[in-house]
Design a protein around this motif. Structure first.
Motif, PDB file in Angstrom:
ATOM      1  N   UNK A 163       0.822  -1.209   0.000  1.00 40.84           N
ATOM      2  CA  UNK A 163       0.000   0.000   0.000  1.00 40.84           C
ATOM      3  C   UNK A 163       0.860   1.264   0.000  1.00 40.84           C
ATOM      4  N   UNK A 164       2.093   1.167   0.447  1.00 43.20           N
ATOM      5  CA  UNK A 164       2.981   2.328   0.442  1.00 43.20           C
ATOM      6  C   UNK A 164       3.115   2.918  -0.957  1.00 43.20           C
ATOM      7  N   UNK A 165       3.212   2.060  -1.985  1.00 43.16           N
ATOM      8  CA  UNK A 165       3.286   2.591  -3.354  1.00 43.16           C
ATOM      9  C   UNK A 165       1.930   2.584  -4.061  1.00 43.16           C
ATOM     10  N   UNK A 166       1.041   1.656  -3.681  1.00 42.01           N
ATOM     11  CA  UNK A 166      -0.275   1.626  -4.314  1.00 42.01           C
ATOM     12  C   UNK A 166      -1.086   2.872  -3.982  1.00 42.01           C
ATOM     13  N   UNK A 167      -0.991   3.329  -2.709  1.00 38.78           N
ATOM     14  CA  UNK A 167      -1.702   4.547  -2.325  1.00 38.78           C
ATOM     15  C   UNK A 167      -1.270   5.724  -3.179  1.00 38.78           C
ATOM     16  N   UNK A 168       0.027   5.781  -3.473  1.00 35.45           N
ATOM     17  CA  UNK A 168       0.561   6.844  -4.338  1.00 35.45           C
ATOM     18  C   UNK A 168       0.058   6.673  -5.774  1.00 35.45           C
ATOM     19  N   UNK A 169       0.086   5.444  -6.278  1.00 35.41           N
ATOM     20  CA  UNK A 169      -0.363   5.194  -7.643  1.00 35.41           C
ATOM     21  C   UNK A 169      -1.842   5.496  -7.826  1.00 35.41           C
ATOM     22  N   UNK A 170      -2.624   5.272  -6.770  1.00 40.07           N
ATOM     23  CA  UNK A 170      -4.056   5.567  -6.824  1.00 40.07           C
ATOM     24  C   UNK A 170      -4.359   7.042  -6.539  1.00 40.07           C
ATOM     25  N   UNK A 171      -3.327   7.822  -6.184  1.00 44.23           N
ATOM     26  CA  UNK A 171      -3.525   9.245  -5.941  1.00 44.23           C
ATOM     27  C   UNK A 171      -4.236   9.552  -4.638  1.00 44.23           C
ATOM     28  N   UNK A 172      -4.100   8.670  -3.649  1.00 44.87           N
ATOM     29  CA  UNK A 172      -4.756   8.883  -2.368  1.00 44.87           C
ATOM     30  C   UNK A 172      -4.050   9.985  -1.566  1.00 44.87           C
ATOM     31  N   UNK A 173      -4.834  10.785  -0.876  1.00 43.62           N
ATOM     32  CA  UNK A 173      -4.301  11.872  -0.071  1.00 43.62           C
ATOM     33  C   UNK A 173      -3.360  11.339   1.007  1.00 43.62           C
ATOM     34  N   UNK A 174      -2.219  11.998   1.159  1.00 44.35           N
ATOM     35  CA  UNK A 174      -1.261  11.623   2.191  1.00 44.35           C
ATOM     36  C   UNK A 174      -0.165  10.684   1.728  1.00 44.35           C
ATOM     37  N   UNK A 175      -0.331  10.134   0.526  1.00 44.97           N
ATOM     38  CA  UNK A 175       0.682   9.211  -0.004  1.00 44.97           C
ATOM     39  C   UNK A 175       1.606   9.942  -0.973  1.00 44.97           C
ATOM     40  N   UNK A 176       2.894   9.744  -0.787  1.00 48.36           N
ATOM     41  CA  UNK A 176       3.884  10.252  -1.725  1.00 48.36           C
ATOM     42  C   UNK A 176       4.643   9.058  -2.300  1.00 48.36           C
ATOM     43  N   UNK A 177       5.398   9.311  -3.340  1.00 50.48           N
ATOM     44  CA  UNK A 177       6.202   8.247  -3.938  1.00 50.48           C
ATOM     45  C   UNK A 177       7.173   7.712  -2.893  1.00 50.48           C
ATOM     46  N   UNK A 178       6.994   6.493  -2.393  1.00 55.14           N
ATOM     47  CA  UNK A 178       7.849   6.006  -1.310  1.00 55.14           C
ATOM     48  C   UNK A 178       9.297   5.818  -1.726  1.00 55.14           C
ATOM     49  N   UNK A 179       9.534   5.629  -3.021  1.00 54.10           N
ATOM     50  CA  UNK A 179      10.890   5.421  -3.494  1.00 54.10           C
ATOM     51  C   UNK A 179      11.674   6.731  -3.536  1.00 54.10           C
ATOM     52  N   UNK A 180      10.966   7.840  -3.522  1.00 51.88           N
ATOM     53  CA  UNK A 180      11.611   9.157  -3.458  1.00 51.88           C
ATOM     54  C   UNK A 180      11.604   9.716  -2.043  1.00 51.88           C
ATOM     55  N   UNK A 181      10.515   9.448  -1.313  1.00 53.32           N
ATOM     56  CA  UNK A 181      10.325  10.042   0.014  1.00 53.32           C
ATOM     57  C   UNK A 181      11.111   9.328   1.109  1.00 53.32           C
ATOM     58  N   UNK A 182      11.222   7.992   1.008  1.00 51.30           N
ATOM     59  CA  UNK A 182      11.834   7.193   2.065  1.00 51.30           C
ATOM     60  C   UNK A 182      12.969   6.337   1.529  1.00 51.30           C
ATOM     61  N   UNK A 183      13.738   5.777   2.416  1.00 46.10           N
ATOM     62  CA  UNK A 183      14.628   4.682   2.059  1.00 46.10           C
ATOM     63  C   UNK A 183      13.850   3.388   2.235  1.00 46.10           C
ATOM     64  N   UNK A 184      13.883   2.529   1.239  1.00 41.01           N
ATOM     65  CA  UNK A 184      13.224   1.224   1.340  1.00 41.01           C
ATOM     66  C   UNK A 184      14.153   0.290   2.110  1.00 41.01           C
ATOM     67  N   UNK A 185      13.630  -0.274   3.185  1.00 41.99           N
ATOM     68  CA  UNK A 185      14.402  -1.215   3.978  1.00 41.99           C
ATOM     69  C   UNK A 185      14.162  -2.641   3.525  1.00 41.99           C
ATOM     70  N   UNK A 186      14.636  -3.603   4.285  1.00 44.88           N
ATOM     71  CA  UNK A 186      14.488  -5.008   3.891  1.00 44.88           C
ATOM     72  C   UNK A 186      13.029  -5.458   3.843  1.00 44.88           C
ATOM     73  N   UNK A 187      12.740  -6.363   2.930  1.00 45.10           N
ATOM     74  CA  UNK A 187      11.457  -7.066   2.957  1.00 45.10           C
ATOM     75  C   UNK A 187      11.659  -8.316   3.800  1.00 45.10           C
ATOM     76  N   UNK A 188      10.557  -8.842   4.358  1.00 46.55           N
ATOM     77  CA  UNK A 188      10.737 -10.004   5.236  1.00 46.55           C
ATOM     78  C   UNK A 188       9.616 -11.023   5.156  1.00 46.55           C
ATOM     79  N   UNK A 189       8.475 -10.694   4.569  1.00 49.11           N
ATOM     80  CA  UNK A 189       7.381 -11.671   4.534  1.00 49.11           C
ATOM     81  C   UNK A 189       6.380 -11.351   3.435  1.00 49.11           C
TER      82      UNK A 189
END
Length: 349
Positions: free
Chosen positions: A95-121
């Protein structure tokens, strides 16, 4: 002398057992306790469960207190932005990137806004449910009802894994019954407890849920207001096939496989392909967090997975272990985001 030797051996064994945690604690560039905020306000949903499992294992590995706070994505983003030291981390999912793709309020491009950490599950149990009293017993009946003029209300949380499944349903109606797709109506709610309540109250015909959060309701007798049945799990059949054979609760993996795409359910994406979606969990870091802290957490989580225990714990809760380092997760999730951006652009109304 023998007793002294045995005592010394025990001390040495204890010291060896404590060495990894002690070493990690000494090398930890993040001083003090760590708070992990999650993009959900529910403590009964899959995000909280996945976060609790991985943070417990991480806390033990680095000998640090870690607390999980179910604050939701908005408050979570605010908390993460305030603390660049690593003392506040975030766990979220696609949802971190889907919210941005859907244009939902409060979501920014997570790949630009944050550092992506490890995935685990991966949660192979993301899916959709109906009340046991529902006139609809499977996805074919739901899609056909919408195609034949019935209004079917689907409770989702806008801008995330809920909505992309709903979008796929709507597209399936459009393919089979052109012009009837608007009979499938989104009921926008909040977290899992809100979606469940919408079904309990008869406000929704179908809800997004998960095996972890909703399997308990599928065991209730049909005359119980809270009784539900699964109708679709969005994950690939190959992903569900990696899960614990015991499944979740009293529902086996084989029983759950009947709700997977290509087996018991078909949600066409186009003339040749069915829609599938694997829900993945990963860390998000403040953009100013130091490379040393990122590397430290990468190494610590790699060690957690190398130990092998967390995989078993994840599988017991019907998660698929899915460790990638920060760099690997960044590359994988960006490619996944680009792929689903195309789907959203072609399917989303």
């Amino acid at each position: 002398m023998k007793k002294l030797f045995q005592s010394s051996s025990l001390v040495l064994m204890a010291a060896c057992a404590l060495a990894p945690a002690a070493t990690y604690a000494a090398e930890n560039p993040i001083r003090g306790n760590i708070r992990v905020v999650i993009g959900s306000t529910s403590t009964g949903g899959d995000t909280y469960q996945a976060a609790a499992i991985i943070t417990e294992a991480l806390a033990k590995k680095i000998d640090t207190n870690i607390k999980v706070d179910a604050v939701g994505f908005s408050a979570g983003y605010q908390a993460l932005e305030r603390v660049p030291s690593g003392n506040t981390l975030m766990i979220f999912h696609d949802q971190a990137y889907l919210g941005y793709l859907y244009g939902q309020k409060g979501y920014e491009d997570p790949f630009a806004k944050w550092n992506i950490g490890p995935s685990f599950a991966i949660n192979p149990g993301n899916g959709y449910l109906v009340s046991k009293k529902s006139p609809y017993k499977n996805m074919d009946e739901i899609l056909n009802a919408a195609g034949n003029g019935k209004t079917v209300r689907v409770a989702i949380q806008p801008g995330g894994v809920s909505e992309i499944g709903y979008t796929a349903m709507k597209n399936a109606v459009r393919l089979a019954y052109p012009g009837q797709e608007d009979n499938l109506v989104a009921l926008n709610t909040g977290s899992q407890s809100d979606k469940n309540q919408a079904l309990f109250d008869g406000l929704a015909d179908v809800i997004n849920g998960s095996v972890q959060a909703n399997e308990q309701y599928t065991r209730l007798p049909a005359d119980d207001q809270k009784a539900m049945d699964f109708v679709w799990l969005t994950a690939k059949a190959s992903t569900i096939g990696q899960a614990n054979p015991n499944g979740m609760g009293e529902t086996s993996r084989d029983q759950l496989m009947q709700y997977a795409s290509g087996l018991g359910v078909n949600i066409p994406m186009d003339a040749d392909n069915d829609f599938t979606f694997d829900k993945e969990f990963f860390f998000l870091y403040n953009k100013r967090m130091s490379p040393e802290a990122i590397k430290f957490l990468d190494n610590a989580l790699a060690e957690v997975f190398a130990d092998g225990e967390v995989q078993e714990t994840l599988k017991k809760s019907f998660f698929i272990p899915n460790f990638r380092t920060s760099a690997e997760a960044q590359q994988h999730l960006k490619a996944k985001s680009d792929s689903y951006a195309k789907i959203i652009n072609s399917l989303h109304k």
